[in-house]
Design a protein around this motif. Structure first.
Motif, short mmCIF file in Angstrom:
data_model
loop_
_atom_site.label_atom_id
_atom_site.label_comp_id
_atom_site.label_asym_id
_atom_site.label_seq_id
_atom_site.Cartn_x
_atom_site.Cartn_y
_atom_site.Cartn_z
N GLN A 351 0.82 -1.21 0.00
CA GLN A 351 0.00 0.00 0.00
C GLN A 351 0.85 1.26 0.00
O GLN A 351 0.46 2.29 -0.57
CB GLN A 351 -0.95 -0.03 1.19
N PHE A 390 -8.66 -6.43 -3.64
CA PHE A 390 -8.51 -6.82 -2.23
C PHE A 390 -8.86 -8.29 -2.00
O PHE A 390 -9.43 -8.96 -2.87
CB PHE A 390 -9.40 -5.94 -1.34
N PRO A 393 -13.76 -9.61 -1.73
CA PRO A 393 -14.48 -8.76 -2.67
C PRO A 393 -15.81 -8.26 -2.11
O PRO A 393 -16.28 -7.20 -2.50
CB PRO A 393 -14.70 -9.67 -3.89
N SER A 395 -16.43 -7.15 0.83
CA SER A 395 -16.21 -5.94 1.63
C SER A 395 -15.85 -4.75 0.74
O SER A 395 -16.06 -3.60 1.12
CB SER A 395 -15.07 -6.16 2.63
N SER A 396 -15.27 -5.01 -0.42
CA SER A 396 -14.80 -3.91 -1.26
C SER A 396 -15.79 -3.53 -2.37
O SER A 396 -15.56 -2.58 -3.11
CB SER A 396 -13.45 -4.26 -1.89
N ASN A 398 -19.59 -2.13 -3.08
CA ASN A 398 -20.68 -1.46 -2.39
C ASN A 398 -21.98 -2.25 -2.56
O ASN A 398 -22.47 -2.42 -3.68
CB ASN A 398 -20.85 -0.04 -2.96
N GLN A 454 -15.10 -11.94 -6.97
CA GLN A 454 -13.69 -11.61 -7.18
C GLN A 454 -13.46 -11.24 -8.66
O GLN A 454 -12.66 -10.34 -8.96
CB GLN A 454 -12.79 -12.77 -6.75
N ALA A 457 -14.53 -7.68 -9.02
CA ALA A 457 -13.49 -6.78 -8.51
C ALA A 457 -12.35 -6.62 -9.52
O ALA A 457 -11.81 -5.52 -9.72
CB ALA A 457 -12.95 -7.29 -7.18
#
Length: 556
Positions: A351, A390, A393, A395-396, A398, A454, A457
């Motif tokens: 990061q 991430f 998927p 959680s990332s 919406n 995934q 994402a």
């Protein structure tokens, strides 16, 4: 289901009965479980039969949704009120059908003669009680004993499961322990009353490979010492091969095949079993084009966090050096693996390299341009060229936005596409590149499986036509067959689009299949790096050797 999948290869009786003496400790016959849902009924388990004998380990394997955990919860009597067992279902424990027991009798059996360890210990342990209190409760619920005597026994159990400094751990809360230590506490609670049967439901999925090896070896040692029978539920075939005596393969609620571990791995009969065994990450990264230029470089990158301890009036501060003067370079078309145990600093380092967090020192260049001192506004023009996928998927993504909105959002923010029609065309192209149908734009994330999420994402990242993608544990929560699909997809996208990947993982099998080079991290430092085949076949440091042994030979 393909016609070949319907081949009947799973009789109710085990294939090794000739060499068996006595009756099984658990004999399940025709177990069926239905769940009432809105709009109908889901047949989660269909006519499952299996036998478990004392002192042995039986593995139940299969992908997510195959019914293996529902089968285990049926034994324990932990099904929800929406569940209904079939009229022919029977689960004998020592000759008595537990499905006919009263709730009070089931409760007495549960945690006493039959115990269970769950996948995620943090959600199974009560966060408001100390570890000691919870183990003492597990003892006293089933045995008349003073609190003092139960506390002494709880301390002995923590020693038994080899938790360091057990006296201090008794008074700690679950959040103060590491993942491996919490799982050891769960094992201690499960073994508190010396059960005949231990059900381990994905006990190591969320753990690093070295911690996984420790936990599995601990369960085996305790099994041999106490003569327990173990039901091991997992989708990790390396674990199955090393630790089980007999294997049941489940798919779509049915047992497709069962046999001794050695026979099943040597000669699988059912097409689904063959597919499952062939799904282990295989292959290698395609050769790197000659003269590929460097796209991302970090020199002497340092990241430190300030930790606060103590009370409000007398706080104590200390520095945690998460990334300690690290340097790496990544070429175009290259996949660089970043591996190490939890807490090694690999995600923090990744990061920092793409400026999602600020580094305290060091130089970072992207495509020859220094970026370490750029602020958020100055980084924005580069964001479409560098993307991140991430670990989780769900959680990332919406949950309130449709798939079309989720993927289009990045195009709008980065000013890509002349108008909405052009943006939607790019969204559809990205979905197609990620191996998804293009008619899912109006659907929502919860309507898809983990593997499909995934892919969504990845499609969101690919839609911006980046040159570099940071992949942070993108396959760790996925089944083996889905892992293999994602690896193939990432290889395909790299070949077609010339992408560069920084691949963060603790799964060395996936790293071997996908990466050109690998960097091994420990305590914020690089301990070893080199071509992936060299590092994984001829590790130079004891730490890397331990990681490799834990990943490819769990029993070591």
């Amino acid at each position: 289901m393909t016609p070949s999948d319907s081949i009947v290869t799973a009789p109710a009786e085990r294939r090794d009965l000739e060499g068996r003496n006595g009756r099984p400790v658990i004999d399940a016959r025709n177990v069926a479980v239905d769940f009432k849902v809105e709009g109908g009924t889901v047949r989660a388990v269909r006519d499952v039969s299996f036998q478990l004998y004392r002192g042995e380990t039986v593995a139940i394997v299969g992908e997510s949704g195959s019914g293996k955990s529902v089968t285990a919860r049926t034994i324990m009597g932990l099904l929800s009120k929406r569940a209904k067992t079939g009229p022919r279902s029977r689960i004998d424990y020592d000759g008595e059908n537990v499905l006919a027991f009263s709730e009070r009798r089931r409760r007495k059996l549960r945690g006493d003669r039959i115990s269970m360890i769950f996948q995620e210990p943090m959600s199974s342990l009560n966060p408001v009680y100390t570890v000691g209190t919870q183990i003492v409760e597990a003892i006293r619920v089933h045995r008349r004993m003073s609190r003092k005597a139960a506390t002494a026994e709880a301390l002995e159990l923590l020693r038994h499961v080899r938790i360091p400094d057990p006296e201090a751990r008794l008074n700690q809360y679950p959040h103060q322990l590491s993942g491996g230590q919490r799982q050891r506490v769960m094992i201690a609670m499960a073994l508190a009353n010396k059960p005949d049967v231990l059900i381990a439901d994905e006990p190591t999925t969320a753990l690093d490979v070295t911690v996984q090896a420790q936990i599995l070896n601990l369960i085996r040692a305790l099994q041999q010492e106490m003569g327990m029978a173990v039901i091991l539920i997992t989708h990790d075939l390396t674990v199955v091969r090393q630790f089980s005596d007999y294997v049941y393969v489940m798919s779509q609620g049915e047992v497709k095949e069962h046999n001794t571990t050695e026979a099943l791995f040597a000669d699988p009969v059912h097409p689904y079993t063959r597919r499952l065994l062939a799904s282990e990450p295989r292959g290698a990264a395609n050769p790197l084009p000659a003269g590929s230029p460097v796209i991302l470089e970090g020199k002497d990158v340092r990241v430190a966090f300030t930790l606060r301890r103590g009370g409000f009036f007398k706080p104590q501060y200390s520095e945690l050096l998460a990334v300690n003067d690290l340097s790496i370079s990544l070429r175009r078309h290259e996949t660089l693996g970043l591996v190490g145990e939890s807490g090694s600093g690999k995600t923090t380092f990744g990061q920092a390299l793409i400026r999602l967090i600020d580094a305290d020192a060091g130089k970072i260049t992207f495509d020859g341009e220094p970026i370490e001192s750029r602020n958020r506004a100055e980084m924005r023009p580069l964001r479409s060229r560098m993307q991140i996928v991430f670990q989780d998927p769900f959680s990332s993504l919406n949950p309130r936005m449709s798939i079309g909105q989720i993927i289009e959002e990045g195009l709008v923010v980065n000013g890509l596409g002349e108008n909405r029609r052009e943006r939607i065309d790019r969204v559809r192209e990205a979905l197609s590149a990620a191996g998804l149908p293009t008619d899912i734009l109006s659907r929502f994330p919860h309507e898809f499986s983990g593997g499909q999420r995934q892919r969504i994402a990845i499609a969101r990242a690919v839609a911006l036509e980046p040159e570099f993608i940071l992949l942070d544990e993108p396959t760790s929560a996925l089944d083996l067959s889905v892992q293999a699909q994602i690896i193939d997809l990432l290889r395909k996208l790299q070949d077609e689009r010339g992408l560069s990947y920084l691949f963060i993982s603790h799964d060395l099998k996936v790293v071997r299949a996908l990466c050109h080079r690998v960097v091994v991290m420990q305590h914020g430092r690089i301990v070893e790096e080199g071509p992936v085949e060299d590092v994984l076949t001829r590790p130079k440091t004891p730490y890397t050797e331990r990681l490799v042994r834990a990943a490819f030979d769990v029993a070591a």
